[in-house]
Design a protein around this motif. Structure first.
Motif, PDB file in Angstrom:
ATOM      1  N   VAL A  17       0.855  -1.184   0.000  1.00 59.48           N
ATOM      2  CA  VAL A  17       0.000   0.000   0.000  1.00 59.48           C
ATOM      3  C   VAL A  17       0.890   1.232   0.000  1.00 59.48           C
ATOM      4  CG1 VAL A  17      -1.787   1.283   1.209  1.00 59.48           C
ATOM      5  CG2 VAL A  17      -1.776  -1.210   1.297  1.00 59.48           C
ATOM      6  N   ALA A  27      -2.119  11.321   0.776  1.00 60.56           N
ATOM      7  CA  ALA A  27      -2.859  10.482  -0.158  1.00 60.56           C
ATOM      8  C   ALA A  27      -4.267  10.262   0.373  1.00 60.56           C
ATOM      9  CB  ALA A  27      -2.145   9.148  -0.329  1.00 60.56           C
ATOM     10  N   TYR A  30      -7.152   5.815  -3.728  1.00 60.78           N
ATOM     11  CA  TYR A  30      -6.353   4.676  -4.164  1.00 60.78           C
ATOM     12  C   TYR A  30      -7.125   3.901  -5.223  1.00 60.78           C
ATOM     13  CZ  TYR A  30      -3.358   5.608  -0.172  1.00 60.78           C
ATOM     14  OH  TYR A  30      -2.501   6.214   0.715  1.00 60.78           O
ATOM     15  N   PRO A  79      -4.878   3.775   5.036  1.00 56.82           N
ATOM     16  CA  PRO A  79      -5.096   3.086   3.752  1.00 56.82           C
ATOM     17  C   PRO A  79      -4.931   1.582   3.850  1.00 56.82           C
ATOM     18  CG  PRO A  79      -3.006   4.286   3.751  1.00 56.82           C
ATOM     19  CD  PRO A  79      -3.754   4.724   4.970  1.00 56.82           C
ATOM     20  N   ILE A  91      -2.670  -2.498  -4.980  1.00 54.32           N
ATOM     21  CA  ILE A  91      -3.182  -1.194  -4.553  1.00 54.32           C
ATOM     22  C   ILE A  91      -2.194  -0.138  -5.008  1.00 54.32           C
ATOM     23  CG2 ILE A  91      -3.810   0.261  -2.590  1.00 54.32           C
ATOM     24  CD1 ILE A  91      -4.398  -2.283  -1.008  1.00 54.32           C
ATOM     25  N   GLU A  92      -2.684   0.887  -5.690  1.00 57.85           N
ATOM     26  CA  GLU A  92      -1.820   1.985  -6.101  1.00 57.85           C
ATOM     27  C   GLU A  92      -2.480   3.301  -5.756  1.00 57.85           C
ATOM     28  OE1 GLU A  92      -1.506   2.525 -10.435  1.00 57.85           O
ATOM     29  OE2 GLU A  92      -3.023   0.954 -10.672  1.00 57.85           O
ATOM     30  N   GLU A  93      -1.670   4.271  -5.383  1.00 57.04           N
ATOM     31  CA  GLU A  93      -2.214   5.587  -5.073  1.00 57.04           C
ATOM     32  C   GLU A  93      -2.765   6.228  -6.333  1.00 57.04           C
ATOM     33  OE1 GLU A  93      -0.804   9.984  -3.542  1.00 57.04           O
ATOM     34  OE2 GLU A  93       0.547   8.278  -3.261  1.00 57.04           O
ATOM     35  N   ASP A  94      -3.930   6.851  -6.228  1.00 55.80           N
ATOM     36  CA  ASP A  94      -4.487   7.622  -7.345  1.00 55.80           C
ATOM     37  C   ASP A  94      -3.758   8.957  -7.353  1.00 55.80           C
ATOM     38  OD1 ASP A  94      -5.957   8.595  -9.397  1.00 55.80           O
ATOM     39  OD2 ASP A  94      -7.869   8.647  -8.337  1.00 55.80           O
TER      40      ASP A  94
END
Length: 445
Positions: A17, A27, A30, A79, A91-94
């Motif tokens: 994450v 952040a 996601y 998160p 999972i990737e950060e937007d």
């Protein structure tokens, strides 16, 4: 800027994450990828008892991406709660994307089009075509009215989903007008105020500006058309919006968004965000290429390895870095093994006499309907020259494939006219030699 990853154990898998470093904008959104549709649907509509829901905050599902993945807003939650959902595989950060770079100055000549040492030889390419029949999608800040773009624009779309960032009173809509990306001091992670850049209009002009009265500037493909696709507003834009826009511009389907009338031949991405190419961008770009659409991206202006910045580091992307007026690598340009080739980007000197001319609006905040020409410098200015060359190539041979496009760009690049010890790809783009080669190869088995 990089994002360290916090490893959290979920079932038998370790799902990383990404979290923001201290001092960065926190952040909040996601993109979560699931192993199957059932798990994704369960996450979108969790079954929570009334008693429990009054005590425990839940991530809010924002939307489903066209290329796959679910966007969640964690609104202040840890998160790590996302990793506890069943079926999560990534999972990737937007992340926030911002223009790959532009700084203003004025000059009265387009040296980058014709200089015998550093220019791209546009006039040689124009012996065969000026881009008629080809289409470039410019994914950027939108478009402002300009007389040199009259008749050059096809219907576009506004993919900025955040109404506050969009400044148009709503989220996504069919109007790609640039509402201005100005900010006050203390906003967008900056201590200083900034005026609107009209970045998308500048990029569009470099692709296809016309000069019917002979007094203005010309784009590299002045008979091509541009699809303005707005993906950035105040403080930049969301990676998830960029991914959806890539799918749409390449002819893919999005729920609630009308199908594009004519898909692009090439997508220009003069924007950047730090970090590896995430699943959302990689999937969208892969789908675009599978539909026959080339993707060109600015390498970025951070003075670092281009492989550390996306989308220029995504597989299959034509990554473009910038040369200064003397033919050397521009001091600000990203560089290295991830670069495909170079194009003129300007020197970014004190007086700005050696930068790249194109179209902008005169408004400091919103559009004032006062069209101007300005010189900017950056890899944002280099990339659309290559995108316009791809338009010339597709005009000369509509059947040329995306792999052949990259091969021709690389094989016909000129040796660099100046030093680039850190890596500028195959060399300087050569519009004349590249179109010559496409015409020669056209129709061959």
């Amino acid at each position: 800027m990089t994002y360290p990853r916090l490893a959290l154990l979920v079932a038998a898998a370790c799902v990383p994450v990404p979290v923001a470093m201290a001092g960065e904008m926190p952040a909040d959104r996601y993109i979560v990828h699931f192993s199957d549709r059932v798990s994704a649907a369960a996450a979108r509509h969790p079954r929570v008892s009334h008693a429990r829901s009054t005590r425990i905050a839940q991530p809010v599902h924002v939307r489903t991406l066209a290329a796959g993945g679910e966007v969640f807003d964690v609104h202040g939650l840890d998160p790590g709660v996302l990793a506890s959902m069943a079926g999560v595989i990534d999972i990737e950060e937007d992340r926030i994307v911002t223009p790959a770079g532009r700084l203003t100055t004025l000059w009265h000549r387009q040296w980058y089009m014709h200089d015998p040492r550093v220019g791209i030889d546009a006039e040689v390419a124009w012996r065969y075509t000026k881009g008629a029949g080809s289409v470039v999608a410019v994914l950027d800040t939108g478009i402002a009215p300009h007389p040199q773009l009259v008749g050059q624009l096809l219907p576009g779309y506004d993919f900025v989903s955040d109404a506050a960032a969009a400044r148009d009173g709503d989220g996504r809509d069919a109007n790609p007008a640039d509402e201005g990306d100005w900010s006050d001091a203390g906003e967008c992670g900056s201590s200083t105020a900034s005026e609107s850049s009209w970045h998308g209009t500048h990029v569009a002009g470099l692709v296809a500006a016309r000069s019917p009265d002979g007094r203005g500037m010309l784009g590299v493909a002045p008979e091509a058309k541009v699809i303005p696709v707005r993906v950035m507003g105040k403080c930049g834009g969301r990676l998830s919006d960029v991914a959806d826009a890539i799918v749409w511009a390449s002819g893919g389907e999005l729920p609630g968004v009308p199908a594009i009338a004519r898909r692009a031949d090439v997508i220009n991405l003069s924007l950047r965000t730090p970090g590896a190419c995430g699943t959302a961008l990689a999937t969208a770009i892969g789908q675009a290429r599978s539909r026959g659409v080339a993707v060109v991206a600015a390498a970025g202006n951070d003075g670092i390895r281009a492989s550390a910045v996306s989308p220029s580091n995504c597989a299959g992307v034509v990554s473009v870095n910038a040369l200064a007026r003397d033919g050397s690598m521009a001091w600000y340009s990203n560089h290295g093994d991830g670069v495909t080739l170079a194009a003129p980007g300007g020197s970014l000197t004190t007086f700005g006499a050696d930068d790249i001319l194109s179209t902008v609006d005169g408004g400091k905040r919103g559009s004032e309907g006062r069209p101007l020409l300005k010189y900017y410098a950056g890899t944002s200015m280099a990339a659309p020259q290559v995108s316009a060359l791809v338009a010339l190539m597709r005009s000369a041979d509509p059947a040329i494939g995306v792999e052949a496009i990259t091969r021709q760009l690389v094989d016909n690049a000129r040796p660099l006219p100046g030093p680039c010890p850190k890596g500028c790809g195959a060399g300087l783009m050569d519009a004349g030699a590249t179109v010559d080669a496409v015409v020669e190869d056209r129709g061959k088995p």
